[in-house]
Design a protein around this motif. Structure first.
Motif, PDB file in Angstrom:
ATOM      1  N   GLY A 165      -2.092 -10.137  -8.183  1.00 59.49           N
ATOM      2  CA  GLY A 165      -2.723 -11.434  -8.387  1.00 59.49           C
ATOM      3  C   GLY A 165      -3.346 -11.565  -9.770  1.00 59.49           C
ATOM      4  O   GLY A 165      -3.253 -12.623 -10.405  1.00 59.49           O
ATOM      5  N   VAL A 166      -3.973 -10.491 -10.258  1.00 60.70           N
ATOM      6  CA  VAL A 166      -4.573 -10.525 -11.588  1.00 60.70           C
ATOM      7  C   VAL A 166      -3.508 -10.807 -12.642  1.00 60.70           C
ATOM      8  O   VAL A 166      -3.668 -11.699 -13.491  1.00 60.70           O
ATOM      9  N   LEU A 167      -2.419 -10.064 -12.593  1.00 59.50           N
ATOM     10  CA  LEU A 167      -1.394 -10.207 -13.627  1.00 59.50           C
ATOM     11  C   LEU A 167      -0.658 -11.530 -13.530  1.00 59.50           C
ATOM     12  O   LEU A 167      -0.340 -12.149 -14.555  1.00 59.50           O
ATOM     13  N   ARG A 168      -0.394 -11.995 -12.314  1.00 59.32           N
ATOM     14  CA  ARG A 168       0.237 -13.310 -12.182  1.00 59.32           C
ATOM     15  C   ARG A 168      -0.662 -14.407 -12.722  1.00 59.32           C
ATOM     16  O   ARG A 168      -0.194 -15.354 -13.362  1.00 59.32           O
ATOM     17  N   GLY A 169      -1.960 -14.300 -12.447  1.00 55.56           N
ATOM     18  CA  GLY A 169      -2.890 -15.291 -12.967  1.00 55.56           C
ATOM     19  C   GLY A 169      -2.919 -15.317 -14.478  1.00 55.56           C
ATOM     20  O   GLY A 169      -3.162 -16.355 -15.097  1.00 55.56           O
ATOM     21  N   LEU A 170      -2.648 -14.163 -15.106  1.00 54.65           N
ATOM     22  CA  LEU A 170      -2.564 -14.078 -16.562  1.00 54.65           C
ATOM     23  C   LEU A 170      -1.171 -14.418 -17.072  1.00 54.65           C
ATOM     24  O   LEU A 170      -0.853 -14.152 -18.231  1.00 54.65           O
ATOM     25  N   GLN A 171      -0.324 -14.989 -16.203  1.00 54.23           N
ATOM     26  CA  GLN A 171       1.038 -15.433 -16.524  1.00 54.23           C
ATOM     27  C   GLN A 171       1.965 -14.248 -16.826  1.00 54.23           C
ATOM     28  O   GLN A 171       2.953 -14.385 -17.545  1.00 54.23           O
ATOM     29  N   ASP A 172       1.672 -13.078 -16.259  1.00 52.41           N
ATOM     30  CA  ASP A 172       2.508 -11.895 -16.433  1.00 52.41           C
ATOM     31  C   ASP A 172       3.138 -11.546 -15.092  1.00 52.41           C
ATOM     32  O   ASP A 172       2.472 -11.030 -14.189  1.00 52.41           O
ATOM     33  N   THR A 173       4.420 -11.841 -14.948  1.00 53.25           N
ATOM     34  CA  THR A 173       5.137 -11.452 -13.734  1.00 53.25           C
ATOM     35  C   THR A 173       6.126 -10.320 -13.993  1.00 53.25           C
ATOM     36  O   THR A 173       6.807  -9.863 -13.069  1.00 53.25           O
ATOM     37  N   VAL A 174       6.203  -9.854 -15.243  1.00 54.83           N
ATOM     38  CA  VAL A 174       7.125  -8.769 -15.582  1.00 54.83           C
ATOM     39  C   VAL A 174       6.585  -7.420 -15.124  1.00 54.83           C
ATOM     40  O   VAL A 174       7.308  -6.612 -14.529  1.00 54.83           O
ATOM     41  N   THR A 175       5.290  -7.157 -15.397  1.00 55.84           N
ATOM     42  CA  THR A 175       4.703  -5.878 -14.988  1.00 55.84           C
ATOM     43  C   THR A 175       4.770  -5.689 -13.469  1.00 55.84           C
ATOM     44  O   THR A 175       5.143  -4.607 -13.007  1.00 55.84           O
ATOM     45  N   PRO A 176       4.414  -6.702 -12.646  1.00 58.99           N
ATOM     46  CA  PRO A 176       4.583  -6.532 -11.197  1.00 58.99           C
ATOM     47  C   PRO A 176       6.025  -6.227 -10.796  1.00 58.99           C
ATOM     48  O   PRO A 176       6.257  -5.495  -9.835  1.00 58.99           O
ATOM     49  N   LEU A 177       6.999  -6.786 -11.533  1.00 57.81           N
ATOM     50  CA  LEU A 177       8.397  -6.481 -11.250  1.00 57.81           C
ATOM     51  C   LEU A 177       8.684  -4.993 -11.457  1.00 57.81           C
ATOM     52  O   LEU A 177       9.286  -4.330 -10.611  1.00 57.81           O
ATOM     53  N   VAL A 178       8.232  -4.457 -12.588  1.00 57.61           N
ATOM     54  CA  VAL A 178       8.481  -3.045 -12.900  1.00 57.61           C
ATOM     55  C   VAL A 178       7.838  -2.140 -11.856  1.00 57.61           C
ATOM     56  O   VAL A 178       8.455  -1.191 -11.353  1.00 57.61           O
ATOM     57  N   VAL A 179       6.581  -2.452 -11.492  1.00 58.26           N
ATOM     58  CA  VAL A 179       5.876  -1.624 -10.516  1.00 58.26           C
ATOM     59  C   VAL A 179       6.545  -1.723  -9.144  1.00 58.26           C
ATOM     60  O   VAL A 179       6.724  -0.717  -8.442  1.00 58.26           O
ATOM     61  N   ALA A 180       6.935  -2.929  -8.750  1.00 62.52           N
ATOM     62  CA  ALA A 180       7.542  -3.118  -7.433  1.00 62.52           C
ATOM     63  C   ALA A 180       8.868  -2.372  -7.321  1.00 62.52           C
ATOM     64  O   ALA A 180       9.113  -1.653  -6.342  1.00 62.52           O
ATOM     65  N   VAL A 181       9.723  -2.530  -8.313  1.00 62.45           N
ATOM     66  CA  VAL A 181      11.025  -1.858  -8.261  1.00 62.45           C
ATOM     67  C   VAL A 181      10.835  -0.345  -8.244  1.00 62.45           C
ATOM     68  O   VAL A 181      11.478   0.379  -7.467  1.00 62.45           O
ATOM     69  N   GLY A 182       9.934   0.152  -9.085  1.00 57.73           N
ATOM     70  CA  GLY A 182       9.702   1.591  -9.136  1.00 57.73           C
ATOM     71  C   GLY A 182       9.160   2.146  -7.828  1.00 57.73           C
ATOM     72  O   GLY A 182       9.665   3.163  -7.312  1.00 57.73           O
ATOM     73  N   SER A 183       8.154   1.476  -7.260  1.00 55.92           N
ATOM     74  CA  SER A 183       7.525   2.008  -6.054  1.00 55.92           C
ATOM     75  C   SER A 183       8.446   1.899  -4.838  1.00 55.92           C
ATOM     76  O   SER A 183       8.525   2.830  -4.025  1.00 55.92           O
ATOM     77  N   PHE A 184       9.176   0.795  -4.720  1.00 54.63           N
ATOM     78  CA  PHE A 184      10.049   0.650  -3.554  1.00 54.63           C
ATOM     79  C   PHE A 184      11.309   1.504  -3.674  1.00 54.63           C
ATOM     80  O   PHE A 184      11.847   1.959  -2.658  1.00 54.63           O
ATOM     81  N   ALA A 185      11.785   1.737  -4.901  1.00 57.73           N
ATOM     82  CA  ALA A 185      12.899   2.677  -5.073  1.00 57.73           C
ATOM     83  C   ALA A 185      12.456   4.082  -4.671  1.00 57.73           C
ATOM     84  O   ALA A 185      13.196   4.811  -3.987  1.00 57.73           O
ATOM     85  N   LEU A 186      11.248   4.461  -5.089  1.00 62.05           N
ATOM     86  CA  LEU A 186      10.711   5.757  -4.688  1.00 62.05           C
ATOM     87  C   LEU A 186      10.562   5.821  -3.170  1.00 62.05           C
ATOM     88  O   LEU A 186      10.853   6.861  -2.549  1.00 62.05           O
ATOM     89  N   ASN A 187      10.127   4.722  -2.571  1.00 62.91           N
ATOM     90  CA  ASN A 187       9.981   4.660  -1.121  1.00 62.91           C
ATOM     91  C   ASN A 187      11.319   4.951  -0.431  1.00 62.91           C
ATOM     92  O   ASN A 187      11.392   5.741   0.520  1.00 62.91           O
ATOM     93  N   ALA A 188      12.391   4.310  -0.901  1.00 60.87           N
ATOM     94  CA  ALA A 188      13.696   4.511  -0.280  1.00 60.87           C
ATOM     95  C   ALA A 188      14.168   5.958  -0.428  1.00 60.87           C
ATOM     96  O   ALA A 188      14.700   6.550   0.522  1.00 60.87           O
ATOM     97  N   VAL A 189      13.961   6.531  -1.608  1.00 59.16           N
ATOM     98  CA  VAL A 189      14.379   7.922  -1.839  1.00 59.16           C
ATOM     99  C   VAL A 189      13.596   8.876  -0.945  1.00 59.16           C
ATOM    100  O   VAL A 189      14.166   9.774  -0.307  1.00 59.16           O
ATOM    101  N   LEU A 190      12.283   8.683  -0.876  1.00 59.12           N
ATOM    102  CA  LEU A 190      11.459   9.558  -0.047  1.00 59.12           C
ATOM    103  C   LEU A 190      11.820   9.426   1.433  1.00 59.12           C
ATOM    104  O   LEU A 190      11.863  10.428   2.163  1.00 59.12           O
ATOM    105  N   ASN A 191      12.055   8.184   1.875  1.00 64.65           N
ATOM    106  CA  ASN A 191      12.406   7.989   3.281  1.00 64.65           C
ATOM    107  C   ASN A 191      13.720   8.676   3.634  1.00 64.65           C
ATOM    108  O   ASN A 191      13.846   9.303   4.699  1.00 64.65           O
TER     109      ASN A 191
END
Length: 433
Positions: free
Chosen positions: A149-175
């Motif tokens: 929410g902080v980053l979107r409010g600052l008009q930054d949706t790129v950083t959340p994209l990087v974090v989301a892809v990284g964390s969920f890819a790690l999630n799939a690998v770990l699972n």
């Protein structure tokens, strides 16, 4: 539609938001596929039940993302950058507190909560295991919401994209490693989620801390600010609670229909969630653009952007609906569904596809009104649309899982009516910080 400067602004925010939003349901679908192939139909049903409980707890707190986006964007639009960051820091502290409280409250309540769904003993046992382990990751999940929410409010949706892809890819690998490699069963799927979400939260804490230091914003908790963030989010909590009541009631009804019906419903729900998150990308742009433009006092720009985003929502929903119809024959194979589950799933995907244009408009207008800070209206609208849905759901309970999805369509039409009426008026167009 010709691409205009306003379209480019919408797309600049919506495209990265789309990537971040669809990452979660895509990797959840991967979780279902891993569990289905490795553990069977009973485990898929258990994952559906436990997932519904966990999603309810986390999504009730989505105000941490939506409310923070609106407040940060409005303050930024008004030029109050330090106040914008301070509200974001307060939201993160609130997220940590709520996450710890959820563990303390729902760890002992896991068995009776799962029993409410009426699952069979094998499903219930696995669902409790998954839920209790996953609860340990809730502080991280909620910090991710607030940081996003902080980053979107600052008009930054790129950083959340990087974090989301990284964390969920790690999630799939770990699972895959924990479930298929180490043979940890459904507990392995839960542990993969906990570790991935916690690491994602750590990344957000670092990013927000750096931004706060640049502005000289203190990182220590401010009790009055945390209390204000909680108060501001209360109406959004009611709105989200209504949404979760609808989905939990549907899961309970599907559970009582039978094991195959529950499995088909659980898979279809993940497909629908993927589509919803894809459409919600435009709503995220709506939150950020509406908050910023109203903070700057520009009502005309707010109206114009809203009209354009609704058009994007309609066309995007139509395209997604066609994609579901095209992909429909392959989905049962993807999840290794048995013939009974496959037949039910193929039938359910028709209403899932047909209601996507309606979903496109609903999600856009929902995001616009959240960005405007019109939470009180959204809370009341949530109550009335839930009241419209419940009789339809109860009537559908005796006619199978397809009828249940048609009842969800009734709910979406009710939401469409309430949101279009509100957006056509002027009460939500409040300007300034």
């Amino acid at each position: 539609m010709p691409i205009t400067a306003r379209d480019r602004e919408i797309l600049r925010l919506a495209v990265p938001a789309f990537g971040a939003l669809v990452a979660e349901p895509l990797f959840l679908l991967a979780d279902y596929a891993i569990v289905g192939h490795g553990l069977g139909t009973t485990a898929v049903g258990a994952l559906g039940v436990a997932g519904a409980v966990l999603a309810t707890l986390v999504n009730l707190c989505v105000f941490l993302a939506y409310g923070t986006t609106a407040s940060v964007a409005r303050q930024s639009g008004a030029g109050n950058h330090d106040r914008a960051m301070r509200s974001g820091v307060d939201g993160i502290w609130l997220a940590l507190g709520i996450g710890v409280a959820l563990i303390a409250v729902f760890w002992p309540l896991a068995p009776p909560v799962v029993e409410l769904f009426g699952a069979n003993p094998g499903q219930s046992e696995q669902a409790v295991t998954y839920l209790r382990i996953s609860l340990l990751g809730t502080p991280g999940m909620l910090v991710v919401l607030a940081g996003t929410g902080v980053l979107r409010g600052l008009q930054d949706t790129v950083t959340p994209l990087v974090v989301a892809v990284g964390s969920f890819a790690l999630n799939a690998v770990l699972n895959a490693w924990f479930v298929l490699g180490l043979d940890w069963g459904i507990a392995g799927s839960a542990w993969g989620t906990v570790l991935a979400q916690t690491l994602g939260a750590a990344v957000y804490l670092v990013v927000v801390a750096r931004g706060a230091r640049r502005l000289g914003t203190p990182l220590t908790p401010d009790l009055s600010g945390i209390r204000q963030a909680g108060t501001a989010g209360f109406a959004l909590l009611i709105r989200t609670a209504c949404l979760r009541v609808v989905l939990v009631v549907a899961t309970v009804i599907a559970t009582r229909m039978g094991e195959a019906e529950l499995a088909a419903y659980a898979i279809a729900t993940q497909v629908w969630t993927l589509l919803a998150f894809a459409l919600d990308a435009i709503a995220i742009a709506g939150q950020a653009i509406t908050g910023r433009s109203l903070g700057a006092g520009d009502v005309a720009a707010t109206r114009a952007a809203t009209k354009r985003m609704v058009q994007w929502g309609v066309w995007s929903g139509a395209v997604l609906g066609l994609l579901v119809i095209a992909a429909r024959p392959a989905l049962p194979v993807l999840f290794d569904a048995d013939p009974h589950v496959a037949g039910l799933l193929l039938a359910v995907l028709w209403p899932v596809a047909l209601f996507q244009p309606v979903c496109g408009v609903v999600f856009v207008l929902d995001g616009v009104l959240i960005g405007a800070g019109d939470q009180r209206y959204l809370a009341w609208a949530g109550v009335w649309t839930t009241v419209a849905y419940l009789p339809a759901a109860l009537a559908a309970s005796g006619f199978g899982v397809v009828a249940l999805w048609c009842a969800l369509g009734v709910w979406m039409l009710a939401r469409l009516i309430t949101l279009v009426r509100r957006a056509a008026g002027t009460a939500w167009l409040v300007t300034g910080a």
